[in-house]
Design an enzyme around this catalytic site. Structure first.
Site, PDB file in Angstrom:
ATOM      1  N   MET A 142      14.103   7.694   1.398  1.00  0.00           N
ATOM      2  CA  MET A 142      14.608   7.142   0.245  1.00  0.00           C
ATOM      3  C   MET A 142      13.898   7.551  -1.101  1.00  0.00           C
ATOM      4  O   MET A 142      14.328   7.206  -2.153  1.00  0.00           O
ATOM      5  CB  MET A 142      14.300   5.614   0.395  1.00  0.00           C
ATOM      6  CG  MET A 142      15.241   4.961   1.295  1.00  0.00           C
ATOM      7  SD  MET A 142      14.973   3.321   1.824  1.00  0.00           S
ATOM      8  CE  MET A 142      15.036   2.421   0.181  1.00  0.00           C
ATOM      9  N   ALA A 184       8.778  -2.169   5.624  1.00  0.00           N
ATOM     10  CA  ALA A 184       9.163  -3.510   5.403  1.00  0.00           C
ATOM     11  C   ALA A 184       8.836  -4.042   4.353  1.00  0.00           C
ATOM     12  O   ALA A 184       8.765  -5.473   4.131  1.00  0.00           O
ATOM     13  CB  ALA A 184       8.914  -4.322   6.694  1.00  0.00           C
ATOM     14  N   GLY A 185       8.901  -3.262   3.216  1.00  0.00           N
ATOM     15  CA  GLY A 185       8.903  -3.812   1.781  1.00  0.00           C
ATOM     16  C   GLY A 185       9.951  -4.041   1.204  1.00  0.00           C
ATOM     17  O   GLY A 185      11.081  -4.202   1.770  1.00  0.00           O
ATOM     18  N   LYS A 215      12.605  -5.623 -10.386  1.00  0.00           N
ATOM     19  CA  LYS A 215      13.776  -6.238  -9.608  1.00  0.00           C
ATOM     20  C   LYS A 215      13.622  -7.639  -9.065  1.00  0.00           C
ATOM     21  O   LYS A 215      14.626  -8.385  -8.771  1.00  0.00           O
ATOM     22  CB  LYS A 215      13.971  -5.206  -8.310  1.00  0.00           C
ATOM     23  CG  LYS A 215      14.405  -3.810  -8.769  1.00  0.00           C
ATOM     24  CD  LYS A 215      14.685  -2.917  -7.616  1.00  0.00           C
ATOM     25  CE  LYS A 215      15.086  -1.652  -8.099  1.00  0.00           C
ATOM     26  NZ  LYS A 215      15.509  -0.759  -6.946  1.00  0.00           N
ATOM     27  N   SER A 232      13.017   7.869 -16.197  1.00  0.00           N
ATOM     28  CA  SER A 232      14.330   7.571 -15.486  1.00  0.00           C
ATOM     29  C   SER A 232      15.297   8.461 -15.706  1.00  0.00           C
ATOM     30  O   SER A 232      15.676   8.779 -16.808  1.00  0.00           O
ATOM     31  CB  SER A 232      14.768   6.179 -15.987  1.00  0.00           C
ATOM     32  OG  SER A 232      15.811   5.837 -15.460  1.00  0.00           O
ATOM     33  N   THR A 258       2.420  -2.691   9.048  1.00  0.00           N
ATOM     34  CA  THR A 258       1.965  -4.261   9.390  1.00  0.00           C
ATOM     35  C   THR A 258       3.235  -4.917   9.912  1.00  0.00           C
ATOM     36  O   THR A 258       4.221  -5.220   9.120  1.00  0.00           O
ATOM     37  CB  THR A 258       1.898  -4.894   7.823  1.00  0.00           C
ATOM     38  OG1 THR A 258       0.765  -4.089   7.102  1.00  0.00           O
ATOM     39  CG2 THR A 258       1.149  -6.331   8.052  1.00  0.00           C
ATOM     40  N   GLY A 276      16.331  11.081  -1.495  1.00  0.00           N
ATOM     41  CA  GLY A 276      16.687   9.796  -1.953  1.00  0.00           C
ATOM     42  C   GLY A 276      17.646   9.952  -3.021  1.00  0.00           C
ATOM     43  O   GLY A 276      18.272   9.099  -3.821  1.00  0.00           O
TER      44      GLY A 276
HETATM   45  P1  ATR Z   1       8.462  -0.985  -2.053  1.00  0.00           P
HETATM   46  O1  ATR Z   1       8.962  -1.815  -3.038  1.00  0.00           O
HETATM   47  O2  ATR Z   1       8.400   0.511  -2.377  1.00  0.00           O
HETATM   48  O3  ATR Z   1       9.083  -1.296  -0.563  1.00  0.00           O
HETATM   49  P2  ATR Z   1       6.388  -2.428  -1.095  1.00  0.00           P
HETATM   50  O4  ATR Z   1       7.007  -3.812  -1.026  1.00  0.00           O
HETATM   51  O5  ATR Z   1       4.781  -2.542  -1.445  1.00  0.00           O
HETATM   52  O6  ATR Z   1       7.018  -1.532  -1.927  1.00  0.00           O
HETATM   53  O7  ATR Z   1       6.299  -1.836   0.475  1.00  0.00           O
HETATM   54  C1  ATR Z   1       5.551  -0.689   0.811  1.00  0.00           C
HETATM   55  C2  ATR Z   1       5.999  -0.211   2.078  1.00  0.00           C
HETATM   56  O8  ATR Z   1       5.440   1.159   2.437  1.00  0.00           O
HETATM   57  C3  ATR Z   1       5.451  -1.203   3.258  1.00  0.00           C
HETATM   58  O9  ATR Z   1       6.199  -1.284   4.149  1.00  0.00           O
HETATM   59  C4  ATR Z   1       4.187  -0.677   3.597  1.00  0.00           C
HETATM   60  O10 ATR Z   1       3.563  -1.053   4.546  1.00  0.00           O
HETATM   61  P3  ATR Z   1       2.634  -2.284   4.888  1.00  0.00           P
HETATM   62  O11 ATR Z   1       3.625  -3.472   4.805  1.00  0.00           O
HETATM   63  O12 ATR Z   1       1.835  -2.176   6.337  1.00  0.00           O
HETATM   64  O13 ATR Z   1       1.734  -2.463   3.816  1.00  0.00           O
HETATM   65  C5  ATR Z   1       4.721   0.901   3.396  1.00  0.00           C
HETATM   66  N1  ATR Z   1       3.385   1.712   3.352  1.00  0.00           N
HETATM   67  C6  ATR Z   1       2.839   2.265   1.972  1.00  0.00           C
HETATM   68  N2  ATR Z   1       1.942   3.115   2.270  1.00  0.00           N
HETATM   69  C7  ATR Z   1       2.093   3.273   3.402  1.00  0.00           C
HETATM   70  C8  ATR Z   1       1.233   4.115   4.563  1.00  0.00           C
HETATM   71  N3  ATR Z   1       0.332   5.067   3.971  1.00  0.00           N
HETATM   72  N4  ATR Z   1       1.518   4.433   5.779  1.00  0.00           N
HETATM   73  C9  ATR Z   1       2.555   3.483   6.464  1.00  0.00           C
HETATM   74  N5  ATR Z   1       3.229   2.582   5.941  1.00  0.00           N
HETATM   75  C10 ATR Z   1       2.927   2.427   4.377  1.00  0.00           C
END
Ligand code: ATR
Length: 274
Positions: free
Chosen positions: A217, A131-132, A69, A18, A156, A241
């Site tokens: 980010m 959208a995570g 978090k 960190s 997704t 980021g």
């Molecule tokens: P974080 O806390 O980093 O947001 P998360 O909640 O697991 O972690 O969300 C990861 C995000 O990155 C999601 O939007 C994921 O897409 P999905 O919802 O379809 O899983 C996206 N993501 C991760 N790897 C990806 C990839 N190789 N291509 C496209 N989207 C990806």
């Protein structure tokens, strides 16, 4: 032994990497605050018990990072409006025996774009990829800037739809999949974790124009794959980021100490340390 400095910490697991102790150390110096900021590695179970132990031993505030978090959000007695919508907390304060939660991630991102990149949200088309949790955490401060439009695209699409519903009373967010994206955007924010797995997002070149700003980010010593992609298409600029990291820390510092430090020199110092 008497502890004579106000105690703060960043909590995570892992946490050794960190940059927050370095950043807050520079802020404390810059603003002449008598405080100490350390890194704490919490065990994965029973976040609240460990948090209360920190506060009951004199801790005044803490930043929270991966993977806690959401646990921090659940542990709070009071949440700011932004943190409540974000579903995640990165800034905790202990006030009169109560745990108070904020989320400064989005404020850090927006402040970096406005103050350090001279970006103005008015009349701008904003595209957010992912959208995570990371995207949910930053949406409210972006909405507060009232851009012309906000589109959330995700692999997704159902997750993007669910996210748009969370913010439905604040902004009409457009939702789509990557393959639907054709038109050019003024700002494209990468909030996916694809950088971590070194995977390229399936995006059309047409969404990037000569006025487009890219914001990843994630940050790294070298240009991220996403930013490299945008620059190769002639984007106006591509920012990582690191400014968001330093910016969210500045907002946390302001919540705790009532003084907002300057971020510019600290961004440079952290960049040099990478
Ligand atoms: P974080 O806390 O980093 O947001 P998360 O909640 O697991 O972690 O969300 C990861 C995000 O990155 C999601 O939007 C994921 O897409 P999905 O919802 O379809 O899983 C996206 N993501 C991760 N790897 C990806 C990839 N190789 N291509 C496209 N989207 C990806």
């Amino acid at each position: 032994m008497r502890i004579n400095k106000d105690q703060y910490a960043v909590i995570g697991n892992p946490i050794a990497h960190s940059k927050s102790p370095f950043i807050h150390g520079l802020y404390a110096q810059q603003t002449e605050q008598n405080m100490q900021y350390t890194a704490l590695r919490f065990e994965l179970d029973d976040f609240k018990k460990q948090l209360l132990a920190f506060f009951e031993n004199g801790g005044l505030g803490a930043n929270v990072t991966v993977p806690f978090k959401e646990d921090a959000w659940a542990a709070c007695d009071t949440l700011s409006a932004g943190a409540s919508l974000a579903g995640a907390v990165n800034t905790l304060s202990y006030i009169n025996g109560k745990i108070v939660g904020d989320n400064t991630d989005g404020l850090g991102l927006v402040a970096d774009l406005i103050n350090n990149q001279s970006f103005c949200f008015a009349n701008k088309k904003v595209l957010i990829l992912g959208a995570g949790g990371a995207v949910r955490g930053v949406l409210k401060p972006i909405i507060d800037q009232q851009p012309l439009s906000i589109t959330v695209a995700n692999r997704t699409v159902a997750k993007a739809e669910a996210l748009a519903q969370v913010f439905i009373n604040h902004f009409n967010i457009d939702v789509c999949q990557f393959s639907d994206l054709v038109d050019q955007y003024d700002l494209i924010i990468n909030g996916t974790s694809s950088t971590l797995s070194n995977q390229k997002l399936p995006l059309a070149a047409s969404i990037v124009g000569s006025d487009t700003v890219l914001y990843d980010m994630m940050y790294a010593k070298d240009v991220t794959a996403f930013n490299d992609w945008g620059l190769s298409l002639g984007a106006l600029k591509a920012v990582d980021g690191l400014g968001m990291l330093v910016g969210q820390a500045a907002e946390s510092f302001y919540i705790w100490r009532g003084v907002r430090p300057q971020t510019h020199s600290v961004i440079n110092a952290v960049r040099e340390s990478l």
